[in-house]
Design an enzyme around this catalytic site. Structure first.
Site: not given
Length: 371
Positions: A44, A111, A142-144
């Site tokens: 996402t 996310l 976790i998207k960074i």
């Protein structure tokens, strides 16, 4: 089962869906695609959620519940967290079987931290830990973004045992820094006695945006030589990134980590929807078939590939030299690789930030209606 998407999986390519919404979850669409399209993960981003929450009526009761939970004066970003975390939790649960069957390689749901934090390293670390705890599922990622601040945050997030999807990777230099951040994070996690086998990561290399920008510059030149180079940079860049991966993970440094259970950080091909209708609509899938990679596709691209996609043999062997030659030819025409890639990352951040602002505005307006 048979078909191009299943053949991709058999070729060692993990197929992830680049989309998520409440209606997709509630209708059973995602669950159905797990078998029909061999879906092995979900990604996402702020744009996906902005479109979903602003257009999907299934969020109306959810937003009312969020307002009731957080209070009438709740910050819109707090309400966004409640909505998106719930979606990601349900997606993680839907993919739990894939996660267990693949021993944590697949079955992942990403996310993203707020794009407002793209240049705030400490804020990114705090947000990543908060979101991972809120989702509370082993298979969340976790998207960074691979900004300077993001690269500072990534080792510290990995050190905390949180799996990370590094996004907005364009240049080879950016990718090398991403791998350095990943290895540093694993080393710190090992020092703390963490189980390295539980930590996963992908580096999301964007594809179609590279062609869109370079083709624009080639068209401006207006020569036959320039026209002959259209549509080749996106695939070439991915192939050179794959070469770098094969080099950096074939090192004593990584072998020490692998002995402690560490996994290779997989390459994920992102932005695989073709933007130029002159090109085959499956070119960023068929052109990047190689074992141990992830291809995340919007539904339109996934349906196109399921209908008429072709799965060739491994596309990487022998492709590196041609990729080098392609960028040499671009440089000969005055196209600056580093400048293009930096511009693309900046524009990517701007687009996600604009989507986030739109989402905040929509939620703020609907919060008032709910109250």
């Amino acid at each position: 089962m048979s078909g191009p998407l299943h053949s991709l999986s058999e070729a060692g390519v993990s197929v992830w869906l680049d989309d998520l919404s409440r209606s997709r979850l509630d209708s059973g669409s995602l669950a159905a695609m797990l078998s029909s399209h061999s879906i092995a993960g979900v990604t996402t981003n702020p744009t996906i959620f902005a479109q979903a929450i602003s257009q999907d009526p299934a969020y109306e009761p959810r937003l009312a519940e969020a307002v009731a939970t957080a209070g009438a004066e709740a910050d819109p970003e707090e309400l966004i967290d409640l909505l998106t975390v719930a979606d990601v939790q349900d997606a993680c649960d839907a993919l739990r079987g894939v996660y267990e069957r693949t021993e944590g390689i697949d079955g992942r749901v990403s996310l993203e931290v707020s794009p407002v934090l793209a240049h705030d390293g400490e804020g990114t670390i705090e947000a990543a830990k908060r979101l991972a705890a809120a989702v509370g599922r082993e298979n969340v990622m976790i998207k960074i973004p691979a900004t300077e601040a993001g690269l500072y945050a990534i080792p510290r997030v990995l050190e905390a045992g949180i799996s990370v999807n590094v996004t907005l990777v364009f240049s080879l230099d950016q990718y090398r820094k991403v791998v350095e951040a990943y290895l540093t994070g694993l080393e710190r996690a090992r020092e703390h006695g963490a189980d390295l086998s539980s930590i996963a990561s992908v580096a999301s290399v964007f594809v179609s945006r590279v062609d869109a920008e370079i083709d624009r510059r080639l068209d401006a030149l207006g020569t036959e030589e320039a026209a002959a180079l259209r549509g080749g940079a996106g695939l070439a860049n991915c192939r050179l990134t794959h070469r770098v991966q094969s080099q950096v993970f074939d090192s004593e440094r990584f072998r020490v980590l692998a002995a402690a259970g560490a996994r290779i950080q997989r390459l994920l091909w992102a932005s695989t929807g073709v933007k130029d209708p002159a090109y085959p609509d499956t070119m960023y899938v068929s052109g990047l078939v190689t074992p141990g990679t992830v291809n995340t596709m919007p539904e339109k691209t996934m349906e196109a590939f399921a209908d008429h996609g072709e799965v060739p043999a491994d596309t990487m062997p022998g492709a590196y030299a041609a990729a080098d030659a392609h960028f040499d030819a671009l440089a000969g025409l005055g196209i600056d690789y580093a400048e293009v890639m930096d511009r693309l990352q900046t524009e990517g951040l701007e687009k996600f930030s604009a989507s986030w602002t739109e989402l905040v505005d929509v939620v703020a307006s609907r919060r008032a209606d709910a109250v």
